[in-house]
Write a protein that holds these residues in place. Structure first.
Motif, mmCIF file in Angstrom:
data_model
loop_
_atom_site.group_PDB
_atom_site.id
_atom_site.type_symbol
_atom_site.label_atom_id
_atom_site.label_comp_id
_atom_site.label_asym_id
_atom_site.label_seq_id
_atom_site.Cartn_x
_atom_site.Cartn_y
_atom_site.Cartn_z
ATOM 1 N N GLY A 21 0.907 -1.010 -0.135
ATOM 2 C CA GLY A 21 -0.239 -0.210 -0.240
ATOM 3 C C GLY A 21 1.233 0.979 0.080
ATOM 4 N N TYR A 22 0.628 2.625 -0.048
ATOM 5 C CA TYR A 22 0.942 3.833 -0.331
ATOM 6 C C TYR A 22 0.617 4.318 0.856
ATOM 7 C CZ TYR A 22 1.709 2.108 -5.146
ATOM 8 O OH TYR A 22 2.370 1.443 -6.013
ATOM 9 N N GLY A 23 0.183 4.337 1.713
ATOM 10 C CA GLY A 23 -0.366 5.272 3.318
ATOM 11 C C GLY A 23 -1.093 6.076 3.601
ATOM 12 N N LEU A 24 -2.343 5.868 2.253
ATOM 13 C CA LEU A 24 -2.834 6.836 1.628
ATOM 14 C C LEU A 24 -4.510 6.892 2.630
ATOM 15 C CD1 LEU A 24 -2.357 7.411 -1.834
ATOM 16 C CD2 LEU A 24 -1.496 9.339 0.033
ATOM 17 N N GLY A 25 -4.649 5.623 3.525
ATOM 18 C CA GLY A 25 -5.927 5.091 3.377
ATOM 19 C C GLY A 25 -5.895 6.329 5.084
ATOM 20 N N LEU A 26 -5.435 5.948 6.027
ATOM 21 C CA LEU A 26 -5.795 7.028 7.150
ATOM 22 C C LEU A 26 -5.402 8.464 7.064
ATOM 23 C CD1 LEU A 26 -4.448 4.798 10.114
ATOM 24 C CD2 LEU A 26 -6.385 5.489 9.471
ATOM 25 N N ALA A 27 -5.017 9.224 6.287
ATOM 26 C CA ALA A 27 -4.808 10.537 5.648
ATOM 27 C C ALA A 27 -6.188 11.163 5.033
ATOM 28 C CB ALA A 27 -3.161 10.545 4.864
ATOM 29 N N ILE A 28 -6.856 10.073 3.888
ATOM 30 C CA ILE A 28 -7.713 10.067 3.753
ATOM 31 C C ILE A 28 -8.971 10.423 4.219
ATOM 32 C CG2 ILE A 28 -9.314 9.845 1.458
ATOM 33 C CD1 ILE A 28 -7.224 8.822 0.468
ATOM 34 N N THR A 29 -9.285 9.124 5.243
ATOM 35 C CA THR A 29 -9.940 9.436 5.961
ATOM 36 C C THR A 29 -9.261 10.568 7.045
ATOM 37 O OG1 THR A 29 -9.747 7.315 6.668
ATOM 38 C CG2 THR A 29 -10.763 8.656 8.685
ATOM 39 N N ARG A 30 -9.057 11.789 7.488
ATOM 40 C CA ARG A 30 -8.862 12.880 7.692
ATOM 41 C C ARG A 30 -9.316 13.432 7.388
ATOM 42 N NH1 ARG A 30 -2.526 14.942 10.115
ATOM 43 N NH2 ARG A 30 -2.884 14.767 7.312
ATOM 44 N N LYS A 31 -9.342 13.490 6.301
ATOM 45 C CA LYS A 31 -9.318 14.943 5.597
ATOM 46 C C LYS A 31 -10.614 14.913 5.374
ATOM 47 C CE LYS A 31 -7.070 17.540 0.908
ATOM 48 N NZ LYS A 31 -6.180 17.053 1.104
ATOM 49 N N VAL A 32 -11.474 13.760 4.879
ATOM 50 C CA VAL A 32 -12.688 13.694 4.955
ATOM 51 C C VAL A 32 -13.163 13.945 6.301
ATOM 52 C CG1 VAL A 32 -15.000 12.575 4.130
ATOM 53 C CG2 VAL A 32 -12.718 11.817 2.942
ATOM 54 N N VAL A 33 -12.401 13.455 7.321
ATOM 55 C CA VAL A 33 -13.598 13.486 8.421
ATOM 56 C C VAL A 33 -13.536 15.704 8.849
ATOM 57 C CG1 VAL A 33 -13.231 13.769 11.071
ATOM 58 C CG2 VAL A 33 -13.654 11.441 9.021
ATOM 59 N N LEU A 34 -12.474 16.003 8.737
ATOM 60 C CA LEU A 34 -12.327 16.978 8.687
ATOM 61 C C LEU A 34 -12.485 18.267 8.160
ATOM 62 C CD1 LEU A 34 -7.980 17.514 10.090
ATOM 63 C CD2 LEU A 34 -10.060 17.550 11.272
ATOM 64 N N ALA A 35 -13.086 17.610 7.044
ATOM 65 C CA ALA A 35 -14.006 18.539 6.016
ATOM 66 C C ALA A 35 -15.207 18.572 6.630
ATOM 67 C CB ALA A 35 -13.256 17.410 4.867
ATOM 68 N N HIS A 36 -15.835 17.788 7.146
ATOM 69 C CA HIS A 36 -17.432 18.115 7.515
ATOM 70 C C HIS A 36 -17.401 18.420 9.329
ATOM 71 C CE1 HIS A 36 -17.618 15.097 4.197
ATOM 72 N NE2 HIS A 36 -18.772 15.474 4.490
ATOM 73 N N GLY A 37 -16.011 18.597 10.225
ATOM 74 C CA GLY A 37 -15.961 19.541 11.257
ATOM 75 C C GLY A 37 -16.080 18.593 12.409
ATOM 76 N N GLY A 38 -15.398 17.245 11.922
ATOM 77 C CA GLY A 38 -15.024 16.184 12.646
ATOM 78 C C GLY A 38 -13.696 15.911 13.423
ATOM 79 N N GLN A 39 -13.216 14.407 14.439
ATOM 80 C CA GLN A 39 -12.152 14.403 14.507
ATOM 81 C C GLN A 39 -12.122 13.182 13.848
ATOM 82 O OE1 GLN A 39 -13.198 15.722 19.012
ATOM 83 N NE2 GLN A 39 -11.977 17.571 18.430
ATOM 84 N N VAL A 40 -10.392 12.778 14.168
ATOM 85 C CA VAL A 40 -10.230 11.588 14.455
ATOM 86 C C VAL A 40 -8.757 11.672 14.766
ATOM 87 C CG1 VAL A 40 -8.562 12.413 11.947
ATOM 88 C CG2 VAL A 40 -9.718 9.423 12.835
ATOM 89 N N ASP A 41 -8.575 9.986 15.706
ATOM 90 C CA ASP A 41 -8.143 9.977 17.078
ATOM 91 C C ASP A 41 -7.266 9.023 17.492
ATOM 92 O OD1 ASP A 41 -6.426 10.861 19.097
ATOM 93 O OD2 ASP A 41 -7.945 9.765 20.072
ATOM 94 N N ALA A 42 -6.296 8.866 17.755
ATOM 95 C CA ALA A 42 -5.986 7.545 17.856
ATOM 96 C C ALA A 42 -4.978 6.749 18.172
ATOM 97 C CB ALA A 42 -4.313 7.056 16.073
ATOM 98 N N ARG A 43 -5.065 5.747 19.520
ATOM 99 C CA ARG A 43 -4.023 5.655 20.280
ATOM 100 C C ARG A 43 -4.005 3.853 20.955
ATOM 101 N NH1 ARG A 43 -7.988 4.421 24.565
ATOM 102 N NH2 ARG A 43 -10.089 4.238 24.284
ATOM 103 N N ASN A 44 -3.241 4.052 21.295
ATOM 104 C CA ASN A 44 -2.371 1.796 21.354
ATOM 105 C C ASN A 44 -3.254 1.546 22.280
ATOM 106 O OD1 ASN A 44 -0.281 2.010 19.791
ATOM 107 N ND2 ASN A 44 1.001 3.433 21.811
#
Length: 60
Positions: A21-44
């Motif tokens: 893969g090219y490591g784009l899935g989570l980058a796209i996810t963040r962009k879409v969520v932020l565009a809709h006024g949301g937040q995305v977070d990752a934790r162990n």
């Protein structure tokens, strides 16, 4: 932190489970969520794993 970098384009975490893969899935996810006024977070997860939380405002 290293964990927040998983949302950057082209970042791939080296692990036995990671495939091709090219490591784009989570980058796209963040962009879409932020565009809709949301937040995305990752934790162990405890004792292991990864927890990704998406918060998207209610529509209505």
């Amino acid at each position: 932190s290293k964990l927040s970098s998983i949302f950057d384009p082209f970042v791939r975490v080296k692990s036995a489970m990671s495939g091709k893969g090219y490591g784009l899935g989570l980058a796209i996810t963040r962009k879409v969520v932020l565009a809709h006024g949301g937040q995305v977070d990752a934790r162990n997860g405890e004792p292991e794993g990864l927890i990704i939380t998406l918060r998207i405002p209610r529509w209505g």
